[in-house]
Scaffold this motif. Structure first.
Motif, short mmCIF file in Angstrom:
data_model
loop_
_atom_site.label_atom_id
_atom_site.label_comp_id
_atom_site.label_asym_id
_atom_site.label_seq_id
_atom_site.Cartn_x
_atom_site.Cartn_y
_atom_site.Cartn_z
N ASP A 51 3.40 -2.24 -2.99
CA ASP A 51 3.39 -0.80 -2.77
C ASP A 51 4.85 -0.34 -2.69
O ASP A 51 5.60 -0.83 -1.85
N ARG A 81 6.26 2.46 -1.83
CA ARG A 81 6.67 3.54 -0.93
C ARG A 81 7.96 3.17 -0.19
O ARG A 81 8.09 2.05 0.32
N ARG A 114 4.46 2.10 -11.47
CA ARG A 114 4.19 1.75 -10.07
C ARG A 114 5.11 2.55 -9.14
O ARG A 114 4.66 3.06 -8.11
N ALA A 154 4.43 6.05 -6.48
CA ALA A 154 4.82 6.14 -5.07
C ALA A 154 5.90 7.21 -4.88
O ALA A 154 6.55 7.25 -3.84
N ASN A 155 6.05 8.07 -5.88
CA ASN A 155 7.04 9.15 -5.82
C ASN A 155 8.47 8.66 -5.68
O ASN A 155 9.30 9.32 -5.06
#
Lengths: 308, 308
Positions: free
Chosen positions: A227, A229, A254, A258-259
């Protein structure tokens, strides 16, 4: 994504076609085989000083160009499928990047498989970052960089550091990263005939040595399944001809999901880690853009303040 | 594990060597290619009645041998890489297994990719089991069976049913299961030259069509990465020459790690789904042992009571 003119006409100069892969090859044979890949990296950049250094429990080296400003540091993880490579094998490439970015590069000699399987490399990489912080370098002045398996290690280390609650570096830069030990990118098959350097067979063998039974989809081994983030801005360069092309594009997806600020550039007609080949115009473009990214992520705040 | 004498001398009779795989093949070409694999399955067992049936929303067929006892049912998931195959394509093999096990077999025509990607096949498989229960068949009289991707589907369905809190069938039987979409078994490389039927390239293409972007390590797609707690007893047969050999052995390790009763038999010198080739002595041995497993898992309790 940027596209560059096809350069098939130059491909003979890059020819490193592999012999049929022997799955029972010894680790020595494999390392010998991989070594040839770095033979074309050319000379170390002139005006670059190389200093051995002890980074906590492991060795490594500082690559210090004359152009280096005081603060900016590249923490560079070399490639080699987690079974080969060293600061020395990648010194020529790293010296050119450091020179272009006016940055010192710290290159840890992280432990290799099969003698030291996953997660030894990850531990050493995270330790090298912690060591940098103990030297008074601030995260805002550090950019992670890496190629191939070292590119995957960039993201695995970021995941581990983030989960540990540590402040993250200012940016992450990868050349032809390998971020998926399941080898599930479609380019693994589509570029099978186009990739002179890597193959599913070679990577599957490296993965077997590195994982030693760990799951190939474990995010700390295959950060593509992690992840993203909280990651810092990311720049990824890959060649359109390589089997790892989709690792680059999927890492981009990916990160974007997650910005995270991410920039993936696929260089048309280019092979795996073409940045190692100094005579290619695309290498110069890639290194120049990579250096600009590093500089933009680590502005010399002290200098700017002094000028005000 | 059992070992059988090498039968390389019989290999020419099994020759189905593939042409160089074209990654841009159309789905029609792929299905045509795969179809040849089932051509050698021989005739349907004599004395076996085939009845079309509507299983909830999908079609399927009952394969009913004269030897069938009233209660015992095999729920059979055919192979074909999730992109090909049907009750008809596997009818000959299933009829021989049903005959040997004195059991009716229900064969759902689950939906195929790429038209219906993951998890369509899994939904249809689970629905077929639920439908069986609504027909008054008790879980204790049902054994799941499958080959190739259908073998993987056996375990994916068991994981889904267990998680849903449903009573599980009495056993699970697989021939040459494909349980790992990451294709990370070492046999994928070691048996590359030995497997006439399957290859990394073909399986990677099937996985791409089935997953359509889902993670290849998702347990419901790759049950090898699932948790086997609560599974019924398992029997797995594979050939020593196939690229999927390690899917069989790793499934065995996975089940054993969860304290599940599991029996993995690797038949020396045998190719993928050799049970389809009726003339092989190993096929007869495998089917006989599979049938004995099915019978042992589904003793006819009513008959035994009557005899007391």
């Amino acid at each position: 994504m940027m596209n560059w003119p096809r350069t098939f006409s130059r491909r003979p100069a890059l020819a490193r076609r592999q012999a049929a892969f022997d799955p029972s090859a010894s680790i020595e044979d494999l390392r010998e085989h991989i070594k040839h890949f770095w033979a074309g990296f050319g000379p170390v950049q002139t005006g670059v000083d190389v200093q051995p250094v002890l980074i906590s429990a492991i060795r490594g080296e500082w690559v210090v160009p004359e152009s280096a400003t005081g603060r900016r540091v590249i923490l560079y993880f070399h490639g080699g499928g987690f079974i080969a490579g060293s600061p020395e094998s990648h010194r020529a490439l790293i010296s050119r990047l450091a020179h272009a970015a006016s940055a010192r590069a710290l290159v840890p000699q992280y432990r290799l498989a099969p003698e030291f399987p996953y997660p030894a490399a990850l531990r050493d990489a995270a330790d090298a970052y912690r060591w940098l912080l103990t030297q008074g370098i601030t995260p805002a002045n550090i950019v992670f960089a890496g190629d191939g398996s070292g590119g995957g290690l960039v993201f695995a280390t970021l995941l581990a550091l983030r989960n540990a609650g540590l402040p993250l570096p200012a940016g992450a830069l990868c050349f032809s990263p390998w971020a998926d030990m399941t080898l599930s990118g479609w380019s693994m098959l589509k570029n099978k005939a186009n990739d002179d350097a890597l193959s599913w067979e070679l990577l599957a063998t490296c993965a077997r040595h590195y994982l030693k039974g760990a799951s190939p989809a474990e995010p700390f081994a295959s950060p593509l399944y992690g992840d993203f983030r909280g990651m810092p801005p990311i720049m990824i360069h890959a060649g359109s001809l390589e089997v790892l092309k989709d690792d680059a594009s999927r890492l981009g997806e990916r990160a974007a999901a997650a910005n995270i600020n991410v920039n993936v550039e696929v260089y048309e007609g280019m092979p795996h880690l073409f940045q190692g080949l100094p005579e290619l115009p695309e290498s110069k473009v890639s290194l120049t853009r990579a250096a600009a990214f590093i500089k933009a992520r680590t502005p010399d705040v002290a200098l700017r303040r002094a000028a005000q």
